[in-house]
Design an enzyme around this catalytic site. Structure first.
Site, mmCIF file in Angstrom:
data_model
loop_
_atom_site.group_PDB
_atom_site.id
_atom_site.type_symbol
_atom_site.label_atom_id
_atom_site.label_comp_id
_atom_site.label_asym_id
_atom_site.label_seq_id
_atom_site.Cartn_x
_atom_site.Cartn_y
_atom_site.Cartn_z
ATOM 1 N N CYS A 229 0.525 -1.855 0.147
ATOM 2 C CA CYS A 229 -0.481 -0.264 0.121
ATOM 3 C C CYS A 229 1.143 1.227 -0.269
ATOM 4 O O CYS A 229 0.822 1.655 0.889
ATOM 5 C CB CYS A 229 -1.228 -0.019 1.109
ATOM 6 N N CYS A 232 -0.060 3.921 2.975
ATOM 7 C CA CYS A 232 0.207 3.117 4.101
ATOM 8 C C CYS A 232 1.820 3.428 3.968
ATOM 9 O O CYS A 232 2.040 3.988 5.547
ATOM 10 C CB CYS A 232 0.314 2.228 3.769
#
Length: 334
Positions: A229, A232
Site C-alpha cells: 500500500c 500506507c
C-alpha cells in the site's frame, strides 16, 4: 491532505526537440530537488515500461514508444504523478520534486492534457475530509453530482485528445465512487465511537501473539496497513516520529498488517529492514479478519484510537502526517 502551494522553478536551459517522431514520444525534463537518479514510467498494471536516468543537474532527455494511448504513471522512486502518453507527443516538464504535483508544468505537444492531470490532482488533494463527512446525505449527493457534471462539461469543451477525454471520464466516475465509499465508511466509523473495540489475537513480529486485553490501561493507536500500500508507506516516517515523541507517554502504537498469508515472510523482512517500531502484528485473515470486518475497513491506511478502558475514541482517527493528531494526543496524554 498535504499542504498545497506553488513554487517557482528555473527555466529550461534548452528547448531543443530531440528525435521527435510520430511513432515515438519525446520526453525531457528539469527536476529540482530530485528524489533519485532514475525516473520510471509505469503502465496501469504497475509494470515499468521505461527507465530514464537523470543527470547531476536534474535533467533528462529520452525517446520511447508505447503500445497504446493511455494513462501512465511517472514515478521518481518516492512519489507518483499521472501521465497521458501518446506516440508523437513532445513533452517538456519542469518540476520541484519536494512539491511534486503542485509544481508541475508541462510544455510542448501533449502538455494541455498533462497540465490538466496535474491540476486535477491538486484539486482532489484540496477536498477537506472533515467537511465532506459533515455533509448530510442529500448535501453529499448534490455535491458529487455537481462535481461530476462540472468536470465532464469541462472535458467536453476542452478540445483535448478524444482518447484522453474518454479515459478521464471513466476516472471521474471512479473518483466519485471512491468519495462515496469514503463518505459511507466514515459515517459508519462515527457510529463505532464510544463502543467497545472488537478483539483480536495476532502474531507479533517479536514473537508470540498480542491481543487488545494485553494493552488495557493505555491508549492504543492502531495502524491498519500493508506492505503493498503506497499511501500506507508514505505515513511510516510520520508514524515513526510520532512514536518517538510519545514513547514515554501512556500510549501504545500498534501496526496491523493485512497482507495475505503468502506474504508473511515478506512482511517480516519489511518490518526488520525498515526497523519499524511499535507493536507489529500480522492479521490472521487479511481483509477478511474479524477485526477489520467489525470496523468496516475497506480501504487503507486506516487509524483507530482506543482509550485505556478498551473503548473506541475514534474509529477513523487522524493520520500520523496530520498535525491534528498531535493536538489530540497532547490533549489526552498531558
Amino acid at each position: 491532505m498535504k499542504k498545497l502551494f506553488l513554487i517557482a522553478l528555473t527555466t529550461f536551459c534548452s528547448t531543443y526537440s530531440f528525435g521527435q517522431s510520430k511513432n515515438t514520444i519525446s520526453f525531457q525534463a528539469e527536476i529540482v530537488n530530485r528524489n533519485g537518479d532514475v525516473i520510471y514510467i509505469k503502465d496501469t498494471k504497475n509494470k515499468t515500461i521505461k527507465e530514464i536516468k537523470i543527470n547531476d543537474k536534474g535533467v533528462f532527455k529520452d525517446t520511447f514508444k508505447i503500445e497504446k494511448d493511455d494513462f501512465y504513471m511517472f514515478f521518481d522512486g518516492t512519489e507518483y504523478t499521472q501521465l497521458f502518453l501518446k506516440n508523437g507527443f513532445d513533452l517538456k516538464l519542469k518540476m520541484d520534486a519536494k512539491q511534486f504535483d503542485e509544481s508541475i508544468i508541462y510544455d510542448g505537444k501533449g502538455a494541455a492534457e498533462n497540465n490538466y492531470l496535474a491540476q486535477d490532482a491538486i484539486k482532489n488533494e484540496q477536498i477537506n475530509p472533515e467537511k465532506l463527512v459533515a455533509l448530510s446525505e442529500d448535501e453529499f449527493k448534490k455535491m458529487t453530482e455537481e462535481k461530476k457534471l462540472t468536470e465532464e462539461t469541462t472535458l467536453d469543451k476542452s478540445g483535448f485528445d478524444k482518447t484522453f477525454i474518454e479515459i478521464q471520464k471513466r476516472n471521474i466516475s471512479m473518483n466519485i465512487k471512491g468519495l462515496k465509499q469514503y463518505y459511507n465508511e466514515s459515517k459508519a466509523a462515527q457510529k463505532l465511537n464510544n463502543t467497545i473495540a472488537p478483539t483480536f489475537n495476532y502474531v507479533n513480529h517479536k514473537g508470540g501473539t498480542t491481543k487488545p486485553e494485553d494493552l488495557k490501561g493505555k491508549y492504543v493507536y492502531i495502524d491498519i496497513w500493508a506492505t503493498w500500500c503506497g499511501p500506507c508507506l508514505k505515513e511510516i516516517p510520520f508514524l515513526q516520529k510520532i512514536e518517538e515523541k510519545y514513547h514515554r507517554k501512556n500510549i501504545e502504537f500498534v501496526s496491523i498488517s493485512v497482507d495475505v498469508k503468502k506474504d508473511f515472510e515478506k512482511w517480516k523482512k519489511f518490518v526488520a529492514d525498515k526497523q519499524l517500531g511499535g507493536i507489529q502484528l500480522f492479521a490472521d485473515n487479511d481483509w477478511n479478519s474479524d477485526f477489520t470486518k467489525s470496523l468496516s475497513i475497506n480501504s487503507i491506511p486506516r487509524f483507530i484510537l482506543i482509550d485505556p478502558s478498551g473503548k473506541i475514541v475514534n474509529a477513523d482517527a487522524e493520520k500520523p502526517s496530520s498535525p491534528k493528531l498531535q493536538e489530540v494526543f497532547d490533549k489526552l496524554l498531558n
